[in-house]
Design an enzyme around this catalytic site. Sequence first.
Site, PDB file in Angstrom:
ATOM      1  N   GLN A 130       0.809  -1.230   0.000  1.00 39.36           N
ATOM      2  CA  GLN A 130       0.000   0.000   0.000  1.00 39.36           C
ATOM      3  C   GLN A 130       0.834   1.268   0.000  1.00 39.36           C
ATOM      4  O   GLN A 130       0.313   2.353  -0.249  1.00 39.36           O
ATOM      5  CB  GLN A 130      -0.934   0.020   1.221  1.00 39.36           C
ATOM      6  CG  GLN A 130      -2.000  -1.060   1.182  1.00 39.36           C
ATOM      7  CD  GLN A 130      -2.912  -0.933   2.390  1.00 39.36           C
ATOM      8  OE1 GLN A 130      -2.592  -1.426   3.460  1.00 39.36           O
ATOM      9  NE2 GLN A 130      -4.039  -0.244   2.220  1.00 39.36           N
ATOM     10  N   CYS A 171     -10.413   0.220   3.920  1.00 37.31           N
ATOM     11  CA  CYS A 171      -9.032   0.000   3.476  1.00 37.31           C
ATOM     12  C   CYS A 171      -8.492   1.349   3.029  1.00 37.31           C
ATOM     13  O   CYS A 171      -9.170   2.071   2.304  1.00 37.31           O
ATOM     14  CB  CYS A 171      -9.019  -0.986   2.311  1.00 37.31           C
ATOM     15  SG  CYS A 171      -7.369  -1.313   1.653  1.00 37.31           S
ATOM     16  N   LEU A 172      -7.292   1.690   3.480  1.00 31.39           N
ATOM     17  CA  LEU A 172      -6.733   3.010   3.127  1.00 31.39           C
ATOM     18  C   LEU A 172      -6.548   3.168   1.610  1.00 31.39           C
ATOM     19  O   LEU A 172      -6.487   4.284   1.109  1.00 31.39           O
ATOM     20  CB  LEU A 172      -5.403   3.246   3.854  1.00 31.39           C
ATOM     21  CG  LEU A 172      -5.502   3.445   5.369  1.00 31.39           C
ATOM     22  CD1 LEU A 172      -4.114   3.575   5.980  1.00 31.39           C
ATOM     23  CD2 LEU A 172      -6.347   4.671   5.713  1.00 31.39           C
ATOM     24  N   HIS A 200      -6.964  -9.165   6.807  1.00 25.13           N
ATOM     25  CA  HIS A 200      -7.014  -8.141   5.761  1.00 25.13           C
ATOM     26  C   HIS A 200      -5.603  -7.761   5.292  1.00 25.13           C
ATOM     27  O   HIS A 200      -5.329  -7.712   4.092  1.00 25.13           O
ATOM     28  CB  HIS A 200      -7.766  -6.911   6.302  1.00 25.13           C
ATOM     29  CG  HIS A 200      -7.879  -5.763   5.346  1.00 25.13           C
ATOM     30  ND1 HIS A 200      -9.082  -5.290   4.873  1.00 25.13           N
ATOM     31  CD2 HIS A 200      -6.931  -4.979   4.775  1.00 25.13           C
ATOM     32  CE1 HIS A 200      -8.864  -4.277   4.051  1.00 25.13           C
ATOM     33  NE2 HIS A 200      -7.558  -4.055   3.976  1.00 25.13           N
ATOM     34  N   GLU A 201      -4.711  -7.537   6.254  1.00 22.60           N
ATOM     35  CA  GLU A 201      -3.346  -7.082   5.894  1.00 22.60           C
ATOM     36  C   GLU A 201      -2.533  -8.201   5.252  1.00 22.60           C
ATOM     37  O   GLU A 201      -1.779  -7.958   4.303  1.00 22.60           O
ATOM     38  CB  GLU A 201      -2.631  -6.519   7.122  1.00 22.60           C
ATOM     39  CG  GLU A 201      -3.319  -5.326   7.790  1.00 22.60           C
ATOM     40  CD  GLU A 201      -3.771  -4.237   6.837  1.00 22.60           C
ATOM     41  OE1 GLU A 201      -3.120  -4.032   5.789  1.00 22.60           O
ATOM     42  OE2 GLU A 201      -4.800  -3.593   7.124  1.00 22.60           O
ATOM     43  N   HIS A 225      -3.280  -8.532   1.672  1.00 22.99           N
ATOM     44  CA  HIS A 225      -2.558  -7.550   0.849  1.00 22.99           C
ATOM     45  C   HIS A 225      -1.209  -8.105   0.379  1.00 22.99           C
ATOM     46  O   HIS A 225      -0.770  -7.825  -0.735  1.00 22.99           O
ATOM     47  CB  HIS A 225      -2.278  -6.271   1.653  1.00 22.99           C
ATOM     48  CG  HIS A 225      -3.377  -5.251   1.587  1.00 22.99           C
ATOM     49  ND1 HIS A 225      -3.800  -4.667   0.410  1.00 22.99           N
ATOM     50  CD2 HIS A 225      -4.125  -4.682   2.557  1.00 22.99           C
ATOM     51  CE1 HIS A 225      -4.763  -3.792   0.663  1.00 22.99           C
ATOM     52  NE2 HIS A 225      -4.993  -3.778   1.972  1.00 22.99           N
TER      53      HIS A 225
HETATM   54 CO    CO Z   1      -6.342  -2.666   3.033  1.00 24.32          CO
END
Ligand code: CO
Length: 166
Positions: A50, A90-91, A132-133, A136
Amino acid sequence: MALEIKKFNSPVLRKKTVKIESFNNKLKETVLEMKKTMIEKEGVGLAAPQVGISKKIIVFIDMEKQEVKELINPIVIQRGRKKDIKEEGCLSFPGIYLKIKRSLFIKVKGYDVNGNKVEIEAKEVLSRILQHEIDHLNGILFFDRLSFFKKIKFKIKNRGFNRYIN
Ligand code: CO
């Protein structure tokens, strides 16, 4: 200064990440920058892709212990069968909140920034954040976890979005 957050259409979010091999000062710097960025953007978790770094690093907030932590080369070693559905953000998808089904309990192993082995038993919110992370790091975005029909509904509602997500 906060790092730039890559948004949903950025190819780095779909790339498989590589393992960290040496726990050097550069890694420490990256982890610190990621933590600062997460806090500044008011996220509860952030994965290296990210911020454009295709490596196995995540940072997250452990609310129970009120600590900001990192996990290097994390692997899920156990997944509880019980699941629940809760809203997630989510950013990389500003303003988008989706109801995602995740395991209520997981066990994760990895390393801290100094190369010490770490094992985390996470439940509820922390379990959700870690799943979630870690997704990614495998190029998986929360949208991918929607059920088939929810995906279609989302696509119809958000037409401009369609070409960025599969
Ligand atoms: Co995210």
